[in-house]
Write a protein that holds these residues in place. Structure first.
Motif, short mmCIF file in Angstrom:
data_model
loop_
_atom_site.label_atom_id
_atom_site.label_comp_id
_atom_site.label_asym_id
_atom_site.label_seq_id
_atom_site.Cartn_x
_atom_site.Cartn_y
_atom_site.Cartn_z
N ARG A 107 42.50 39.63 47.74
CA ARG A 107 41.42 39.17 46.50
C ARG A 107 42.22 38.31 46.41
N ARG A 108 41.93 37.48 45.12
CA ARG A 108 42.53 36.83 44.34
C ARG A 108 42.55 36.51 43.33
N SER A 109 43.29 36.34 41.86
CA SER A 109 42.01 36.26 40.66
C SER A 109 42.64 34.12 40.37
N HIS A 110 41.87 34.30 39.33
CA HIS A 110 41.92 33.41 38.58
C HIS A 110 43.22 33.23 38.65
N TYR A 261 37.22 33.66 43.99
CA TYR A 261 38.14 34.54 43.72
C TYR A 261 37.55 35.23 42.22
#
Length: 391
Positions: A107-110, A261
């Motif tokens: 998972r990617r965060s902003h 994201y």
């Protein structure tokens, strides 16, 4: 005319062999040294501008390229699948599907964006034998590739930043662009049929080119199958044009790979290659410099020339000190001929270090530049510093 196919072999940069195959050149020691200098320079340039480096396999399952769209739109330029057990593997035609999977690995965060990934990696194109030639058109390409994953509203800034890096590298390498080309979609099944997607991507690239004040030509049918691109064109010694560096905006593959994201947002994917494929780049460098590469790029940066056998111990020590300081240095002793003959044989070496009785007594060497001028005594550490690229 500095045709790299002739000069590159004379300088022992590269060669080919029919047992290896057409379009598959190999690098000789001098060429490997040039290539390594370029790799190190670009790697450090990218690192200083926020890129993280990755490595990925040159193979992938056929399903990977079906997902990316390459199989539907680019299969004619790919090598046929290799069956292993019950699976089919393909030599990759590009690195972007692998980098998309690296992005999707968690998972990617902003807050992580823009995520800038770079790799010098192999890719393979099933080129017809009639178009192959020297280093400019090959079947195995070592590509300086990179992909920036960012919110779509940041894509223009990342495109402009990539052009900054391209122009910095070109200046350091001594390359002058022939022109900028905005490469657009053409007709037919080769290109993704999504006019709205193309329009959004084209608008981003046009705006960047205009803001930077670049003159450019628009050409239909030259885009990637998934989106438009800015191509930086070069010309060889015969006036033939080819693409070296490129920046692309891709809104297609993020959708195909379901990239996101936190918040369910879809990133844009900016493809960029600062110096393109190393094979085509070195071909251009051979022709631009005629083999007299900038000091940081030269296969041999310093040659030590003792006047006689009496100076050999001091000369050998000087070579050891030069190598330890980071220079690519070698010894050319009296057994290779007169001093004049040795200087002529090493006319393309940036620094020629002459060692005579006085230099032995002083523990130094007189530096002769390849243009014939005398630079006086320069410490080895300073020569090493002069032989590094700037960023």
């Amino acid at each position: 005319m500095n045709d790299h196919r002739r000069l590159g072999r004379e300088l022992e940069i590269f060669d080919t062999d029919p047992l290896i195959g057409s379009g598959l050149p190999y690098w000789l020691p001098a060429g490997a040294a040039v290539r390594k200098a370029i790799e190190d320079y670009v790697h450090e340039l990218e690192r200083r501008h926020g890129y993280q480096h990755v490595n990925s396999p040159v193979l992938g399952k056929r399903e990977l390229y079906e997902r990316s769209g390459h199989w539907a739109h680019y299969a004619e330029d790919m090598f046929p699948p290799m069956r292993v057990g019950g699976e089919e593997f393909v030599l990759r035609p590009s690195l972007c599907p692998h980098h998309a999977l690296i992005y999707a690995s968690r998972r990617r965060s902003h807050r992580e964006l823009p995520l800038r990934l770079a790799e010098l990696g192999g890719m393979y194109r099933s080129e017809l034998s009639g178009v192959l030639g020297g280093l400019t058109r090959v079947r195995a390409i070592q590509l300086n590739d990179g992909h920036v994953f960012c919110p779509p509203e940041q894509a223009a800034a990342e495109v402009s930043a990539a052009l900054d890096l391209i122009e910095t590298a070109h200046a350091q390498l001594g390359i002058r662009a022939a022109r900028y080309r905005l490469s657009l979609r053409g007709e037919g099944a080769k290109f993704v049929d999504d006019p709205a997607l193309w329009a959004r991507s084209e608008e981003i690239l046009r705006d960047v080119l205009r803001e930077r004040g670049h003159d450019y030509d628009e050409e239909h049918g030259e885009g990637a199958f998934y989106g438009p691109k800015i191509d930086i064109q070069i010309r060889d010694a015969a006036g033939r044009e080819s693409t070296l560096s490129t920046v692309q905006v891709d809104l297609y593959q993020p959708e195909r790979f379901q990239l996101s994201y936190v918040g369910g947002h879809r990133p844009a994917m900016v493809h960029r290659s600062i110096v393109g494929g190393l094979e085509r780049l070195v071909a251009q460098l051979i022709e631009v410099h005629g083999g007299a590469f900038p000091a940081w790029l030269a296969p041999v940066q310093a040659v030590v020339l003792p006047l006689s056998d009496d100076e050999m111990p001091a000369a050998e020590d000087l070579v050891r000190r030069a190598v330890a300081a980071g220079l690519r240095a070698e010894l050319a002793g009296p057994d290779r001929g007169s001093l004049g003959a040795r200087i002529r044989a090493h006319r393309l070496v940036p620094y020629q270090l002459v060692v005579g009785p006085r230099e032995v007594a002083d523990g130094d060497a007189s530096v002769r530049l390849r243009d014939g001028s005398q630079a006086g005594v320069i410490p080895v550490a300073e020569l090493a510093a002069r032989s590094r690229p700037s960023y």
